[in-house]
Design a protein around this motif. Structure first.
Motif, PDB file in Angstrom:
ATOM      1  N   PRO A  87       0.809  -1.234   0.000  1.00 13.86           N
ATOM      2  CA  PRO A  87       0.000   0.000   0.000  1.00 13.86           C
ATOM      3  C   PRO A  87       0.836   1.276   0.000  1.00 13.86           C
ATOM      4  O   PRO A  87       0.507   2.218  -0.693  1.00 13.86           O
ATOM      5  CB  PRO A  87      -0.814  -0.108   1.295  1.00 13.86           C
ATOM      6  CG  PRO A  87      -0.880  -1.567   1.576  1.00 13.86           C
ATOM      7  CD  PRO A  87       0.396  -2.149   1.045  1.00 13.86           C
ATOM      8  N   GLU A  88       1.952   1.311   0.737  1.00 15.69           N
ATOM      9  CA  GLU A  88       2.749   2.536   0.769  1.00 15.69           C
ATOM     10  C   GLU A  88       3.509   2.762  -0.535  1.00 15.69           C
ATOM     11  O   GLU A  88       3.936   3.842  -0.829  1.00 15.69           O
ATOM     12  CB  GLU A  88       3.719   2.540   1.955  1.00 15.69           C
ATOM     13  CG  GLU A  88       4.722   1.418   1.958  1.00 15.69           C
ATOM     14  CD  GLU A  88       4.232   0.173   2.686  1.00 15.69           C
ATOM     15  OE1 GLU A  88       5.022  -0.772   2.779  1.00 15.69           O
ATOM     16  OE2 GLU A  88       3.081   0.121   3.129  1.00 15.69           O
ATOM     17  N   ARG A  89       3.663   1.713  -1.334  1.00 20.28           N
ATOM     18  CA  ARG A  89       4.358   1.837  -2.611  1.00 20.28           C
ATOM     19  C   ARG A  89       3.382   1.905  -3.778  1.00 20.28           C
ATOM     20  O   ARG A  89       3.790   2.035  -4.909  1.00 20.28           O
ATOM     21  CB  ARG A  89       5.306   0.655  -2.812  1.00 20.28           C
ATOM     22  CG  ARG A  89       6.459   0.661  -1.837  1.00 20.28           C
ATOM     23  CD  ARG A  89       7.378  -0.504  -2.022  1.00 20.28           C
ATOM     24  NE  ARG A  89       7.837  -0.595  -3.400  1.00 20.28           N
ATOM     25  CZ  ARG A  89       8.317  -1.684  -3.956  1.00 20.28           C
ATOM     26  NH1 ARG A  89       8.406  -2.795  -3.264  1.00 20.28           N
ATOM     27  NH2 ARG A  89       8.723  -1.706  -5.207  1.00 20.28           N
ATOM     28  N   PRO A 114      -6.235  -0.707  -0.165  1.00 21.36           N
ATOM     29  CA  PRO A 114      -6.189  -1.939   0.622  1.00 21.36           C
ATOM     30  C   PRO A 114      -7.481  -2.084   1.419  1.00 21.36           C
ATOM     31  O   PRO A 114      -8.136  -1.101   1.748  1.00 21.36           O
ATOM     32  CB  PRO A 114      -4.987  -1.747   1.538  1.00 21.36           C
ATOM     33  CG  PRO A 114      -4.762  -0.282   1.599  1.00 21.36           C
ATOM     34  CD  PRO A 114      -5.267   0.284   0.307  1.00 21.36           C
ATOM     35  N   PRO A 115      -7.865  -3.314   1.763  1.00 24.64           N
ATOM     36  CA  PRO A 115      -9.083  -3.505   2.540  1.00 24.64           C
ATOM     37  C   PRO A 115      -8.906  -2.942   3.953  1.00 24.64           C
ATOM     38  O   PRO A 115      -7.811  -2.878   4.486  1.00 24.64           O
ATOM     39  CB  PRO A 115      -9.258  -5.024   2.575  1.00 24.64           C
ATOM     40  CG  PRO A 115      -7.919  -5.573   2.273  1.00 24.64           C
ATOM     41  CD  PRO A 115      -7.228  -4.557   1.420  1.00 24.64           C
ATOM     42  N   ALA A 116     -10.020  -2.510   4.534  1.00 24.34           N
ATOM     43  CA  ALA A 116      -9.982  -1.960   5.877  1.00 24.34           C
ATOM     44  C   ALA A 116      -9.737  -3.073   6.885  1.00 24.34           C
ATOM     45  O   ALA A 116     -10.177  -4.202   6.683  1.00 24.34           O
ATOM     46  CB  ALA A 116     -11.309  -1.263   6.181  1.00 24.34           C
TER      47      ALA A 116
END
Length: 120
Positions: A87-89, A114-116
């Protein structure tokens, strides 16, 4: 005693030039595979000299020593690499795709979120 460095050298050369592995990794594989060969050859010699095993069994052990030493070099040829998009990339990977799509006249791809996390 001279067979051991020769065996390590042969595996090192094979991994360096046929597989394209770096020198350190090829040496690690060569050293790791040497005990399998030496142990099998010593065991085969002891069985032949002290217990008079048939020549066919001795030959089978020699073939086994060769195959059990050579096959791991094929299996360990190249590790596979999976590039996960974390997610951060995701932004770093999405930006070039959006620029390429814009250059082609296509709409930019949707962002993947991304899913919670589940409620606790």
């Amino acid at each position: 005693m001279t067979v051991l460095p020769l065996r390590v050298g042969v595996v090192w050369l094979q991994r360096r030039f046929l597989v394209g592995e770096d020198a350190r990794g090829a040496l690690n594989v060569g050293v790791a595979l040497a005990p399998t060969l030496i142990f099998t050859l010593v065991l085969a010699t002891i069985l032949r000299e002290h217990y008079s095993i048939p020549d066919s069994w001795y030959g089978g052990l020699l073939v086994y020593a060769a195959l059990s030493t050579f096959l791991p070099t094929l299996v360990l040829a190249k590790p596979f690499d999976i590039d996960l998009v974390l997610p951060e990339r995701a932004g770093a990977h999405a930006a070039p795709a959006a620029a390429a799509a814009a250059a082609d006249g296509d709409a930019a791809p949707a962002e993947i979120t991304p899913p919670a996390p589940p409620d606790r």
